[in-house]
Design a protein around this motif. Structure first.
Motif, short mmCIF file in Angstrom:
data_model
loop_
_atom_site.label_atom_id
_atom_site.label_comp_id
_atom_site.label_asym_id
_atom_site.label_seq_id
_atom_site.Cartn_x
_atom_site.Cartn_y
_atom_site.Cartn_z
N TYR A 163 -2.73 3.98 2.03
CA TYR A 163 -4.01 3.29 1.81
C TYR A 163 -4.96 4.18 0.98
O TYR A 163 -5.61 3.73 0.04
CB TYR A 163 -4.63 2.93 3.16
CG TYR A 163 -6.10 2.56 3.08
CD1 TYR A 163 -6.49 1.26 2.79
CD2 TYR A 163 -7.09 3.53 3.27
CE1 TYR A 163 -7.83 0.93 2.70
CE2 TYR A 163 -8.43 3.20 3.18
CZ TYR A 163 -8.80 1.91 2.90
OH TYR A 163 -10.13 1.59 2.79
N LYS A 215 -1.81 5.25 6.53
CA LYS A 215 -3.17 5.61 6.12
C LYS A 215 -3.17 6.38 4.79
O LYS A 215 -4.01 6.13 3.91
CB LYS A 215 -3.82 6.47 7.23
CG LYS A 215 -5.24 6.88 6.96
CD LYS A 215 -6.21 5.74 7.17
CE LYS A 215 -7.63 6.13 6.81
NZ LYS A 215 -8.60 5.08 7.07
N TRP A 237 -9.85 12.48 -6.73
CA TRP A 237 -9.44 12.83 -5.37
C TRP A 237 -7.98 12.48 -5.08
O TRP A 237 -7.47 12.79 -4.01
CB TRP A 237 -10.32 12.08 -4.34
CG TRP A 237 -11.72 12.57 -4.25
CD1 TRP A 237 -12.65 12.58 -5.24
CD2 TRP A 237 -12.36 13.11 -3.08
NE1 TRP A 237 -13.84 13.08 -4.76
CE2 TRP A 237 -13.69 13.41 -3.44
CE3 TRP A 237 -11.97 13.34 -1.77
CZ2 TRP A 237 -14.61 13.95 -2.54
CZ3 TRP A 237 -12.87 13.87 -0.86
CH2 TRP A 237 -14.18 14.17 -1.26
N GLY A 276 -6.06 8.44 11.66
CA GLY A 276 -7.19 8.45 10.71
C GLY A 276 -7.92 9.79 10.75
O GLY A 276 -8.25 10.37 9.71
N ASP A 328 -11.27 2.40 11.79
CA ASP A 328 -11.47 3.09 10.50
C ASP A 328 -12.04 4.48 10.76
O ASP A 328 -13.03 4.88 10.18
CB ASP A 328 -12.43 2.27 9.61
CG ASP A 328 -12.50 2.78 8.18
OD1 ASP A 328 -11.56 3.48 7.75
OD2 ASP A 328 -13.50 2.50 7.50
#
Ligand SMILES: Nc1ncnc2c1ncn2[C@@H]1O[C@H](COP(=O)(O)OP(=O)(O)O)[C@@H](O)[C@H]1O
Ligand SMILES: O=P(O)(O)O[C@H]1O[C@H](CO)[C@@H](O[C@H]2O[C@H](CO)[C@@H](O)[C@H](O)[C@H]2O)[C@H](O)[C@H]1O
Length: 470
Positions: free
Chosen positions: A438, A435, A450, A382, A340
């Motif tokens: 997600y 990602k 956001w 990430g 993460d």
């Protein structure tokens, strides 16, 4: 005050602890869903089963202290299979009255039984209970099913003053003096927790990029072990990568040198993990499963956030391209990774090197999945997303800033490993896409303002032409 060795399981919960548990039921029903770390928001709490209740300080004194592991019952998520309920770790204080400084910690007042009139509260706000935990770790106490353990090569001084961290986080952390930080995991599951497993493995491998665990707490319950807390050295005066990046952006400065150093730090951690823990080769069957998982997450995300619909087929092409390489016989190495990684998980003191923290992985994913070896590119993706986030949340947005950081980060990674992640564009795009999808769901649920940030990445990543995407 020495902790009392009274541990009570639900069926045998008697005396003061039994009364306390009964009094807590209605109070926690209101209090629990309001906590930042409560994962079951949006569904009512219908009841609790205490899995363990351990008296650390008896109520007879000025301060009572209880460690609880509570299974929280809620209706299942719509469409999901029945679930016994998540288990949470709580530290409950009991006092006659709360001093004003502890007002934010209030859970409620006991109205019946031998504890009537007492106040129960979230004990982590209170330095004294927090110090009881440190003392138990220092002395390697065993209280009921609780096992406090430590690395005896590291010294734990006594007399360190405790304070609860107020940062937004998924768990709760207490800082002792300027020396240690104790992270108490809130939603706990049986099994090995990567937040302890990986830093311990890295420490053994001599990797200094991660604060080495000094002590830890776990519970033995019904022949299963639950990781509950980890004590690590506190990186004093540190800022996280997100704060530093925004600071530079606000000054109109680039972040290229820092991004390159971050790339090197990530590569050092990956190299140490690959040496310390098993690696595997992902062949056609495993890659098929990987691609299927990504595709399923895309489909679920489109259902949840209709704004994704126009990009669905472009995004899907990122995954079919990966499936295509797999079908041609291309394989990849998988290893244990952070799971993460983003700028908020990187710490740097004013003139020190970068450290990486929080190896728990994505908390919403099952533990077994989080502990599987995965391509290291997943962490890299990430971080690349994180540079994009920082640049787009600046005013005015600075996409070129992100471009520079992303390139420097990959170069830094290659400095250490000899492998530049950009030479593997199909895998990198697939993970960045996964990602970003997600993030779209995360922002739609938690921070709708956001949403444009990951949506802009979705737009870019869905383009068919590689030049246009970069
Ligand atoms: N070793 C450390 N030294 C200094 N600060 C730390 C350290 N570990 C964590 N922190 C701080 O605590 C915050 C929360 O830690 P983290 O492990 O990310 O918790 P969570 O999983 O609950 O989000 C971090 O954002 C960082 O600011
Ligand atoms: O705090 P967690 O580690 O559990 O992560 C969750 O929250 C993050 C936001 O706090 C979220 O991260 C996203 O926003 C960050 C900026 O606030 C950015 O740096 C990350 O790149 C971006 O993914 C994360 O996705 C979520 O799981």
């Amino acid at each position: 005050m020495t902790p009392m060795a009274e541990a009570l399981t639900p069926s045998g919960t008697t005396g003061t602890t039994g009364h306390l548990l009964a009094s807590l039921q209605p109070l926690l029903r209101e209090w629990l869903p309001r906590q930042r770390w409560f994962a079951g928001k949006g569904r009512p709490v219908t009841g609790f089963t205490p899995l363990a209740a351990t008296e650390l300080l008896p109520c007879e004194g000025r301060l009572g202290l209880y460690h609880l592991l509570l299974r929280v019952h809620q209706p299942p998520v719509l469409g999901a299979p029945p679930h016994p309920g998540d288990c949470y770790q709580l530290l409950i204080g009991v006092r006659e009255a709360l001093p004003p400084r502890l007002a934010p910690a209030l859970i409620g007042h006991v109205t019946r039984g031998p504890l009537a009139g007492r106040t129960v509260y979230e004990a982590l706000y209170d330095p004294r209970p927090a110090e009881v935990l440190l003392e138990a770790l220092r002395t390697q106490a065993r209280i009921g099913g609780l096992r406090f353990e430590r690395d005896r090569r590291q010294e734990i001084r006594d007399g360190l003053v405790a304070r609860l961290m107020t940062a937004e986080q998924s768990n709760s952390s207490i800082v002792y003096g300027d020396t240690f930080i104790l992270k108490l995991l809130r939603r706990v599951v049986p099994g090995v927790n990567p937040d302890l497993e990986l830093p311990l493995a890295l420490a053994r491998a001599g990797c200094a990029r991660v604060p080495a665990p000094t002590a830890w707490l776990h519970a033995e319950l019904d022949a299963q072990s639950y990781a509950l807390a980890v004590l690590q050295p506190f990186v004093s005066g540190a800022s996280d990568g997100w704060e530093l990046a925004l600071r530079e952006l606000a000054k109109g400065e680039d972040f290229v040198a820092e991004a390159r150093a971050l790339g090197r730090a990530t590569a050092e951690v990956h190299s140490a993990l690959a040496q310390a823990l098993p690696t595997v080769t992902l062949g056609q069957a495993q890659l098929r499963l990987l691609v299927d998982g990504m595709t399923e997450r895309l489909e679920a995300a489109v259902q949840a956030v209709p704004a994704l619909r126009p990009y669905e087929s472009g995004l899907r092409s990122a995954f079919t391209a990966l499936a295509g390489l797999a079908a041609e016989g291309r394989t990849w190495t998988a290893q244990r990774i952070h799971g993460d990684l983003h700028l908020g998980q990187c710490l740097r003191p004013p003139s020190g090197p970068w450290s990486l923290i929080d190896f728990e992985g994505e908390p919403a994913r099952p533990l077994a999945e989080r502990r599987l070896p995965q391509p290291a590119v997943r962490d890299i993706a990430g971080m690349l997303r994180s540079f994009d986030y920082a640049a787009l949340s600046a005013s005015p947005p600075a996409p070129q800033w992100a471009h520079g950081c992303r390139a420097a980060y990959c170069s830094g990674y290659a400095d250490v490993t000899g492998r530049d992640p950009r030479t593997d564009p199909v895998l990198l795009r697939a993970y960045e896409t996964d990602k970003a999808i997600y993030e779209v769901v995360y922002e739609a649920r938690h921070r709708p303002d956001w949403l444009p940030v990951p949506l802009s990445a979705v737009r870019r990543l869905s383009l068919p032409d590689q030049e246009a995407r970069s």
